[in-house]
Design a protein around this motif. Structure first.
Motif, mmCIF file in Angstrom:
data_model
loop_
_atom_site.group_PDB
_atom_site.id
_atom_site.type_symbol
_atom_site.label_atom_id
_atom_site.label_comp_id
_atom_site.label_asym_id
_atom_site.label_seq_id
_atom_site.Cartn_x
_atom_site.Cartn_y
_atom_site.Cartn_z
ATOM 1 N N MET A 156 -2.143 10.198 11.181
ATOM 2 C CA MET A 156 -1.609 11.515 11.556
ATOM 3 C C MET A 156 -2.686 12.331 12.270
ATOM 4 S SD MET A 156 0.104 14.330 8.989
ATOM 5 C CE MET A 156 1.532 13.322 8.620
ATOM 6 N N TYR A 157 -2.281 13.034 13.320
ATOM 7 C CA TYR A 157 -3.198 13.986 13.966
ATOM 8 C C TYR A 157 -2.489 15.323 14.095
ATOM 9 C CZ TYR A 157 -0.514 13.614 18.278
ATOM 10 O OH TYR A 157 0.508 13.662 19.199
ATOM 11 N N GLN A 158 -3.284 16.376 14.303
ATOM 12 C CA GLN A 158 -2.707 17.701 14.547
ATOM 13 C C GLN A 158 -2.707 17.953 16.039
ATOM 14 O OE1 GLN A 158 -3.767 20.814 11.898
ATOM 15 N NE2 GLN A 158 -2.474 22.289 12.966
ATOM 16 N N GLY A 159 -1.552 18.324 16.566
ATOM 17 C CA GLY A 159 -1.407 18.530 18.008
ATOM 18 C C GLY A 159 -1.031 19.959 18.352
ATOM 19 N N MET A 160 -0.895 20.180 19.644
ATOM 20 C CA MET A 160 -0.579 21.502 20.197
ATOM 21 C C MET A 160 0.810 21.958 19.758
ATOM 22 S SD MET A 160 -0.306 22.361 24.242
ATOM 23 C CE MET A 160 0.811 23.679 24.783
ATOM 24 N N ALA A 207 0.114 17.410 2.932
ATOM 25 C CA ALA A 207 -0.012 18.534 1.983
ATOM 26 C C ALA A 207 -1.026 18.263 0.873
ATOM 27 C CB ALA A 207 1.360 18.855 1.376
ATOM 28 N N ARG A 208 -1.756 17.155 0.955
ATOM 29 C CA ARG A 208 -2.666 16.876 -0.163
ATOM 30 C C ARG A 208 -3.730 17.958 -0.315
ATOM 31 N NH1 ARG A 208 -6.965 14.539 -2.706
ATOM 32 N NH2 ARG A 208 -8.225 13.977 -0.908
ATOM 33 N N THR A 209 -4.237 18.482 0.797
ATOM 34 C CA THR A 209 -5.309 19.484 0.700
ATOM 35 C C THR A 209 -4.961 20.786 1.414
ATOM 36 O OG1 THR A 209 -6.412 18.668 2.687
ATOM 37 C CG2 THR A 209 -7.063 17.660 0.591
ATOM 38 N N MET A 266 -6.047 23.064 11.448
ATOM 39 C CA MET A 266 -5.037 23.930 10.837
ATOM 40 C C MET A 266 -5.278 25.398 11.216
ATOM 41 S SD MET A 266 -4.498 24.423 6.748
ATOM 42 C CE MET A 266 -3.872 26.011 6.139
ATOM 43 N N SER A 267 -4.265 26.041 11.769
ATOM 44 C CA SER A 267 -4.420 27.423 12.236
ATOM 45 C C SER A 267 -3.426 28.384 11.593
ATOM 46 C CB SER A 267 -4.248 27.484 13.757
ATOM 47 O OG SER A 267 -2.930 27.131 14.134
ATOM 48 N N HIS A 268 -2.549 27.879 10.725
ATOM 49 C CA HIS A 268 -1.524 28.784 10.179
ATOM 50 C C HIS A 268 -2.056 29.618 9.017
ATOM 51 C CE1 HIS A 268 -0.853 25.125 7.669
ATOM 52 N NE2 HIS A 268 -0.559 25.991 6.723
ATOM 53 N N ARG A 269 -3.322 29.416 8.681
ATOM 54 C CA ARG A 269 -3.920 30.231 7.627
ATOM 55 C C ARG A 269 -5.422 30.191 7.786
ATOM 56 N NH1 ARG A 269 -4.850 33.361 3.805
ATOM 57 N NH2 ARG A 269 -4.559 32.972 1.578
ATOM 58 N N GLY A 314 -8.574 11.923 14.202
ATOM 59 C CA GLY A 314 -9.087 13.226 13.738
ATOM 60 C C GLY A 314 -8.754 13.444 12.277
ATOM 61 N N TRP A 315 -8.825 14.722 11.851
ATOM 62 C CA TRP A 315 -8.767 15.023 10.426
ATOM 63 C C TRP A 315 -7.539 15.829 10.040
ATOM 64 C CZ3 TRP A 315 -13.114 15.911 13.519
ATOM 65 C CH2 TRP A 315 -14.146 14.994 13.349
ATOM 66 N N ILE A 316 -6.916 15.441 8.939
ATOM 67 C CA ILE A 316 -5.849 16.246 8.338
ATOM 68 C C ILE A 316 -6.323 16.654 6.942
ATOM 69 C CG2 ILE A 316 -3.453 16.312 7.559
ATOM 70 C CD1 ILE A 316 -3.589 16.148 10.568
#
Lengths: 324, 324
Positions: free
Chosen positions: A108-112, A244-246, B112-115, B182-184
């Motif tokens: 999983m990656y975080q995207g735009m 959602a683990r961290t 992560m940018s929602h918080r 990348g990192w989650i």
């Protein structure tokens, strides 16, 4: 129920309910101006939508102009994209002679997420040399998910299902991947099909957190592939629990399946050019299918007898940098 | 000018202007309810803020209670974190005997940018076994940046400067990095110091897109490090241009420098435990400094004769999963 977002001059658009035949719609009204707001109190929204739904299915409401539809969430706070189809990974590794990615966790990656392109909007890229590609994916939208949520509990946080095109630039992607940091330049804005559906709309085609429908791709009017979303190695509920683990996931979080892929690829094709090229490399020693050119048209929809998510139908365009 | 965000029960908080001595403040008023909104029309905001600033510096306004301050942007649409201090990378590679990351581009991931956690809020993690660490960073906030923006033009899009703690889980990070995605899990919510400043506040300590101030870190009241933000391999304007090559950056985008690091680390220390442990491994064959435990306190500020960004002062806590 089926929802969409209509352009109204605001960044988040106007939330509307859609009839099952896709012909009529009703706005949800002032209490639920847009989906990004409504998803924060989804049970209350569904209560309010029930009466509107009856009106719509009885032939009431306004006639729907699909050309006015945006992505269901034209922007949101978080887009986490998985790569949950093992077959896709196996093909890419075989073609490029890479060792398998070592992990016992979902990829999983975080995207735009600050812009999801509208389903019929042109998609502008700076250069064809970046090797322009698409990725057909299913996605889900969550409400608020607490940190530490189990996969079992996560199932109840899946509020809507989407069809997504994760535009990808293949000349850049391997370079960024090699850094370990994931992708920035290789993953510009995604697009989303216009209709977001509640999981019950899928009936028995929503199984174990998987969308058991073929995802149909055409390029310039020609069939490209129609693999099913069934073969996900992890279901969406498991992807949520992983993410959602961290961290807490905010309402409006979209999680993607990654490129839909099937072991029976010779029959059902692929949902990205890169995978088809990998198959060609394995079978014939070299890739044949070119990446996209400016002017090419990509169409995606899902299902067999109906377009349950509506259609993505976009043209690839040259980005014009106006001296900025 | 110096800005902050005060808790008012909304997700985005209330935008306030802060006096230079940090003792007084004035709300920006109904036209500019919060920073996420104001950053979309920043020149107009600055015009409106000028008169308030005069009032404040003449001793007017309200007295400021720092305990009510949130992160300047408690949530935003995009957080792109660089790793622009080459020394940090070199130390990590030497300690772990890794080959250097092969790239001729800035390193950057989307996080992560929602918080963004408030500067004095406890920081909850599921387990100490994840190896809890901090990363002291500088960051900038952009207004709207068009795709293809050059580094030169990008300088004008740097509207505010921040001090950030990028909380990191070191037992998870290498596993996620190895996937290339990348990192989650390794990168939960960051924290931000309360005061966001316009670049002119730094005078000659804002040079070539770099914050030339020491970033001071203490753990449980003990000095940990104070390296300067000067040694960035790429300036923030170059990080913006990198990010904007294939995407437009929305107003409110935060870009981070990565862990501030200095070749003179024996004198100035580090801004993360992981780097100090790497230095210990290189010098003594094994790491000595432990990662954080529940109850540990981490304090960050920047500068010499003043706390220009205010203070981050947080306690690490155990996350209690209430059966969700």
């Amino acid at each position: 129920m089926r929802f969409a977002t209509r352009a109204n001059g605001t960044a988040d658009g106007e939330l509307i309910l859609i009839s099952h035949d896709g012909a009529r719609c009703l706005p949800l009204g002032a209490r639920w101006p847009n989906l990004l707001h409504a998803i924060t109190d989804w049970d209350a929204l569904l209560d309010d939508a029930a009466a509107l739904s009856t009106t719509l299915e009885e032939g009431g409401g306004e006639s729907l102009d699909h050309a006015t539809l945006l992505a269901p969430l034209p922007r949101t706070w978080q887009w986490l994209d998985g790569s949950a189809f093992a077959n896709h990974g196996v093909l890419m590794e075989r073609a490029f002679n890479h060792p398998p990615i070592e992990t016992d966790l979902p990829l999983m990656y975080q995207g735009m997420s600050h812009r999801f392109l509208a389903p019929r909007e042109d998609v502008a890229f700076p250069t064809e040399a970046d090797c322009i590609d698409f990725e057909g994916e299913f996605g889900i939208v969550t409400d608020d998910v607490p940190m530490g949520c189990s996969a079992d509990k996560a199932m109840g946080h899946i509020r809507l299902i989407l069809l997504i095109n994760d535009w990808s630039l293949r000349a850049v992607a391997p370079k960024e991947m090699k850094t370990g940091f994931g992708w920035i330049q290789a993953k510009p804005a995604c697009s989303a099909a216009p209709i977001a559906i509640t999981p019950d709309e899928l009936g028995d085609r929503w199984r174990d957190g998987r969308v058991c429908l073929p995802l149909r791709v055409e390029i310039n009017g020609d069939w490209f592939g129609h693999p099913s979303g069934e073969a996900m190695e992890y279901g969406f509920h498991e992807l949520i629990a992983h993410a959602a683990r961290t961290r807490h996931l905010c309402a409006g979080t979209i999680i993607g399946s990654g490129t839909v892929s099937d072991v029976d690829f010779n029959r059902v094709g692929s949902t990205c050019i890169s995978e088809r090229r990998a198959i060609e490399m394995i079978a014939q020693g070299q890739p044949v299918t070119p990446f996209l050119r400016f002017g090419d048209r990509v169409r995606m929809c899902a299902g067999t007898d109906e377009n349950i998510f509506g259609e993505l139908h976009q043209t690839v365009a040259a980005y014009v940098n106006v001296g900025l």
